[in-house]
Write an enzyme that holds these catalytic residues in place. Structure first.
Site, PDB file in Angstrom:
ATOM      1  N   CYS A 255       0.837  -1.201   0.000  1.00  0.00           N
ATOM      2  CA  CYS A 255       0.000   0.000   0.000  1.00  0.00           C
ATOM      3  C   CYS A 255       0.874   1.254   0.000  1.00  0.00           C
ATOM      4  CB  CYS A 255      -0.945   0.081   1.191  1.00  0.00           C
ATOM      5  SG  CYS A 255      -1.977  -1.357   1.415  1.00  0.00           S
TER       6      CYS A 255
ATOM      7  N   TRP B 135      -3.023  -2.502  -1.538  1.00  0.00           N
ATOM      8  CA  TRP B 135      -2.755  -3.902  -1.871  1.00  0.00           C
ATOM      9  C   TRP B 135      -3.448  -4.674  -0.753  1.00  0.00           C
ATOM     10  CZ3 TRP B 135      -0.288  -8.271   0.157  1.00  0.00           C
ATOM     11  CH2 TRP B 135      -0.068  -9.301  -0.773  1.00  0.00           C
TER      12      TRP B 135
ATOM     13  N   HIS C 270      12.327 -36.439 -13.100  1.00  0.00           N
ATOM     14  CA  HIS C 270      11.962 -36.917 -11.762  1.00  0.00           C
ATOM     15  C   HIS C 270      10.556 -36.480 -11.352  1.00  0.00           C
ATOM     16  CE1 HIS C 270      15.871 -38.653 -11.052  1.00  0.00           C
ATOM     17  NE2 HIS C 270      16.464 -37.510 -11.383  1.00  0.00           N
TER      18      HIS C 270
ATOM     19  N   LYS D 114       9.535 -14.272 -14.342  1.00  0.00           N
ATOM     20  CA  LYS D 114       9.141 -13.148 -15.216  1.00  0.00           C
ATOM     21  C   LYS D 114       7.937 -13.541 -16.062  1.00  0.00           C
ATOM     22  CE  LYS D 114      10.616 -10.489 -13.678  1.00  0.00           C
ATOM     23  NZ  LYS D 114      11.489 -10.522 -12.577  1.00  0.00           N
TER      24      LYS D 114
ATOM     25  N   LYS E 247       4.929  -3.704  -5.997  1.00  0.00           N
ATOM     26  CA  LYS E 247       6.378  -3.691  -6.142  1.00  0.00           C
ATOM     27  C   LYS E 247       7.103  -3.815  -4.819  1.00  0.00           C
ATOM     28  CE  LYS E 247      10.009  -2.167  -8.947  1.00  0.00           C
ATOM     29  NZ  LYS E 247      10.182  -3.513  -9.501  1.00  0.00           N
TER      30      LYS E 247
ATOM     31  N   ASN F 218      -0.726   2.013   6.059  1.00  0.00           N
ATOM     32  CA  ASN F 218       0.070   1.019   5.334  1.00  0.00           C
ATOM     33  C   ASN F 218       0.697   0.106   6.377  1.00  0.00           C
ATOM     34  OD1 ASN F 218       3.357   1.149   3.811  1.00  0.00           O
ATOM     35  ND2 ASN F 218       1.843  -0.446   3.685  1.00  0.00           N
ATOM     36  N   GLY F 219       0.394  -1.190   6.296  1.00  0.00           N
ATOM     37  CA  GLY F 219       0.958  -2.138   7.260  1.00  0.00           C
ATOM     38  C   GLY F 219      -0.098  -3.140   7.664  1.00  0.00           C
TER      39      GLY F 219
ATOM     40  N   ARG G 278       3.041   0.290  -5.348  1.00  0.00           N
ATOM     41  CA  ARG G 278       2.978  -0.367  -4.036  1.00  0.00           C
ATOM     42  C   ARG G 278       1.681  -1.168  -3.864  1.00  0.00           C
ATOM     43  NH1 ARG G 278       6.676   1.695  -0.540  1.00  0.00           N
ATOM     44  NH2 ARG G 278       5.465   0.876   1.193  1.00  0.00           N
TER      45      ARG G 278
ATOM     46  N   GLU H   9      14.523 -17.321 -12.504  1.00  0.00           N
ATOM     47  CA  GLU H   9      14.134 -15.925 -12.713  1.00  0.00           C
ATOM     48  C   GLU H   9      13.337 -15.772 -14.014  1.00  0.00           C
ATOM     49  OE1 GLU H   9      13.779 -13.398 -11.122  1.00  0.00           O
ATOM     50  OE2 GLU H   9      13.776 -11.747 -12.564  1.00  0.00           O
TER      51      GLU H   9
ATOM     52  N   GLU I  85       4.695 -13.994 -13.853  1.00  0.00           N
ATOM     53  CA  GLU I  85       4.114 -12.830 -13.174  1.00  0.00           C
ATOM     54  C   GLU I  85       3.483 -11.831 -14.126  1.00  0.00           C
ATOM     55  OE1 GLU I  85       6.683 -10.268 -10.802  1.00  0.00           O
ATOM     56  OE2 GLU I  85       8.363 -10.734 -12.106  1.00  0.00           O
TER      57      GLU I  85
HETATM   58  C1  F6R Z   1       9.549  -9.924  -9.253  1.00  0.00           C
HETATM   59  C2  F6R Z   1       9.872  -9.037  -8.152  1.00  0.00           C
HETATM   60  C3  F6R Z   1       9.775  -9.567  -6.784  1.00  0.00           C
HETATM   61  C4  F6R Z   1      10.792  -8.887  -5.867  1.00  0.00           C
HETATM   62  C5  F6R Z   1      10.551  -9.314  -4.419  1.00  0.00           C
HETATM   63  C6  F6R Z   1      11.585  -8.756  -3.481  1.00  0.00           C
HETATM   64  O1  F6R Z   1       9.701  -9.313 -10.487  1.00  0.00           O
HETATM   65  O2  F6R Z   1      10.161  -7.890  -8.347  1.00  0.00           O
HETATM   66  O3  F6R Z   1       9.914 -10.948  -6.749  1.00  0.00           O
HETATM   67  O4  F6R Z   1      12.070  -9.233  -6.272  1.00  0.00           O
HETATM   68  O5  F6R Z   1       9.278  -8.895  -4.012  1.00  0.00           O
HETATM   69  O6  F6R Z   1      11.584  -7.373  -3.522  1.00  0.00           O
HETATM   70  P1  F6R Z   1      12.861  -6.537  -3.125  1.00  0.00           P
HETATM   71  O7  F6R Z   1      13.947  -6.887  -4.076  1.00  0.00           O
HETATM   72  O8  F6R Z   1      12.427  -5.110  -3.197  1.00  0.00           O
HETATM   73  O9  F6R Z   1      13.219  -6.955  -1.723  1.00  0.00           O
END
Ligand code: F6R
Length: 600
Positions: A2, A75, A500, A481, A595, A101-102, A27, A477, A484
């Site tokens: 948030c 969020w 397996h 990508k 994010k 927020n929290g 956020r 990774e 998501e």
């Molecule tokens: C995926 C992504 C998330 C962040 C994760 C950790 O694209 O961005 O998986 O990597 O939420 O966030 P940070 O790096 O800000 O601790």
């Protein structure tokens, strides 16, 4: 997660808050709302929407002379994304309005103990806070009521509070969730991230946990004061200028932030080289280097994409610096701690520097007396400030929710740090990283070709990336990508594991994408791909010039084998991007995500 923003002053407060919320949408964007004071009608007005912040502006009217407003972009944690759960929330008798927020962990107990007669209008934990303030304010001053309320709260909270009986005052509290104060001649702005202050503040201040803030007019100018939880006034923290590169906040002609940020990756590597390397000399702060003296083991902690960068970091610490290293997902480490070698250092990797799972780990390992280093993209973030030392990844503001350039930045900094700790400086980093940047540029320039590959190959609801060793870590990774931003179910697998169990999921035309950048496992991974092909999977190979064979679809310019992740991830990022375009989904703001994960 948030985002919250509040403003009081001589600007049109609703504009400041809505613009700020737009910048904080990364956020969380399940719903959003604003409360402002309309002086023409002498009343507070609240607008909410389950759409995006732009709707708050476009679908409502705001008088030019409104001077006080608070807003929230959500969020969802407690209760679905509907109108009644959207912030701001009012107390039962409408005296106080709050954005939060929290997470309040003991909100149910608090209702039972203190608010049994209160009627609630939402399913949120936040409404408990605003009602406690209202209840306590019957016998205490507002500030005392806020202090008494927060003394009862367990959890994380950044709060902005309006007392509807005082239109010239704004209250705020910070504990464990981020909150900053921005200041200009025209007023005071508070928000979860300095991004919200762009164009509205000249300076900003970072706040410590357990701060209670009041903002009010003194001698015709709005001013803020900070108190601790027992009511003692605290000195104002250091003032930082808003020296922001605002260009970073625009798309610079790209259709999406994600594509812009993918394209910026070679520049991120070059920027990191210029910050941390001086010819062949490494400019890593000696304090960072000395943290590693006498260290027998490195523990890397991170989440999501940063965890995937951490897995590559382990290869670097072990192969280059020769220090045994373990990597943990932060949320796992926080509650299931392994037996820790006494002479250890903890390296916490986080783009945002605010991830709550990591913060919990940091507090815990510091309490145990371990040394800590954070690697983040935000030097003013909580993790950057609270670790013993910090390294900036210089990736520039990353706006797309799917992380791309921060991942590259983390890997580049980990390579430089490991080389700096190596007795022999075993990698010629200047030439190897420069070469990697060129190879990265080549593939970014050929992105139209990746779009064609996507059209031909990525079909259906499932997909697999496979690889061995460092390529396996990149596969994780790559899979993250794709899933998501396209919502296609994708797994990243150690190539040898396919047989397996996961092989049961392979059927006609399921894409299996092999990443092959390491000579010594080239044939092994190819055999695993053949096994998938024998079950009618649709194969695709991402290789380097020196590992490529026959008809590999995506062949990248050679780079040092340890730096291959900087390059092999880029086609995977582009595959995700172009598939998302094809599906017409919201690329920069994928559903259900945010994010900055500031809740555990
Ligand atoms: C995926 C992504 C998330 C962040 C994760 C950790 O694209 O961005 O998986 O990597 O939420 O966030 P940070 O790096 O800000 O601790």
């Amino acid at each position: 997660m948030c985002g919250i923003v509040g403003f009081i002053g001589q600007e049109k407060a609703s504009d400041v808050v809505i613009k700020g919320l737009e910048r904080l949408e990364y956020r969380g964007y399940d719903s959003c709302g604003i409360t402002f004071y309309n002086p023409n009608e002498s009343k507070f007005v609240t607008n909410k929407t389950t759409g995006r912040v732009s709707k708050l502006l476009n679908e409502n009217d705001y008088p030019d002379n409104n001077h006080l407003a608070i807003g929230h972009t959500r969020w969802a944690t407690h209760g679905v994304a509907n109108h009644s759960n959207t912030h701001p929330h009012y107390s039962m008798n409408d005296r106080f309005v709050i954005v939060h927020n929290g997470v309040i962990e003991n909100h149910k107990e608090l209702v039972f103990k203190y608010l049994p007669d209160y009627k609630f209008r939402s399913e949120t934990d936040t409404e408990v806070i605003v009602n406690l303030i209202e209840k306590f304010s019957k016998e205490l001053s507002v500030l005392e009521a806020i202090r008494k309320t927060i003394s009862l709260l367990e959890g994380s909270y950044a709060l902005l509070i309006i007392d509807t009986q005082d239109t010239d005052k704004l209250y705020a509290v910070k504990n464990k969730s981020p909150l900053l104060i921005g200041e200009s001649d025209k007023g005071i702005i508070l928000g979860s991230d300095v991004l919200a202050f762009v164009n509205y503040a000249d300076n900003y201040y970072l706040l410590e946990d357990n701060s209670v803030i009041t903002v009010e007019k003194i001698n015709e100018k709005y001013n803020f004061e900070i108190f601790d939880t027992i009511g003692l006034k605290i000195e104002k923290p250091e003032k930082h200028p808003m020296d922001f590169v605002t260009d970073e906040l625009d798309k610079a002609g790209f259709e999406h932030y994600m594509l812009k940020e993918i394209s910026e990756q070679p520049a991120v590597v070059r920027k990191i080289m210029s910050e941390y390397m001086d010819g062949n000399d490494l400019k890593i702060n000696y304090k960072v280097k000395s943290l590693f003296e006498g260290v027998n083991r490195v523990y890397i902690l991170a989440a999501g994409t940063s965890y995937h960068a951490g897995l590559i970091g382990r290869v670097y610490f072990e192969e280059i610096a020769k220090i045994p290293t373990e990597v943990f997902i932060a949320s796992e480490f926080a509650y299931n701690e392994p037996l820790i070698e006494p002479n250890s250092i903890f390296v916490l990797i986080s783009q945002s520097g605010e991830t709550a799972d990591l913060r919990a780990c940091l507090v815990n390992v510091r309490e145990q007396g371990f040394k800590t280093l954070s690697i983040t993209n935000v030097p003013t973030s909580t993790l950057a400030r609270e670790a013993d030392q910090t390294l900036n990844i210089y990736a520039g503001t990353e706006i797309a929710v799917a992380s791309t350039k921060a991942y590259i930045g983390q890997i580049a900094v980990l390579a430089i740090l490991s080389n700096c700790l190596s007795k022999q400086h075993s990698l010629d980093l200047v030439s190897e990283m420069s070469r990697a940047a060129v190879s990265m540029e080549n593939i970014v320039d050929k992105r139209d070709y990746i779009e064609e590959v996507v059209q031909k190959t990525i079909k259906g609801d499932h997909c697999f990336y496979i690889g061995r060793g460092i390529d396996y870590f990149v596969s994780l990774e790559a899979a993250l990508k794709l899933k998501e931003i396209t919502y296609i179910h994708t797994d990243g697998l150690a190539a040898g594991e396919l047989k397996h169990g996961p092989m049961a999921l392979i059927e006609k035309d399921v894409p299996v994408i092999a990443i092959i950048s390491q000579d010594h496992i080239n044939n092994n991974t190819r055999s695993n791909l053949e096994e998938a092909k024998a079950r009618e999977a649709k194969p695709l190979v991402i290789s380097l010039d020196n590992t490529s064979k026959g008809n590999d679809e995506i062949v990248l310019m050679d780079v040092h084998r340890l730096l291959s992740p900087l390059v092999t991830i880029i086609p995977a990022q582009l595959i995700a991007y172009y598939k998302a375009i094809d599906l017409g989904v919201d690329i920069d703001k994928p559903r259900n995500l945010a994010k900055s994960a500031t809740v555990e």
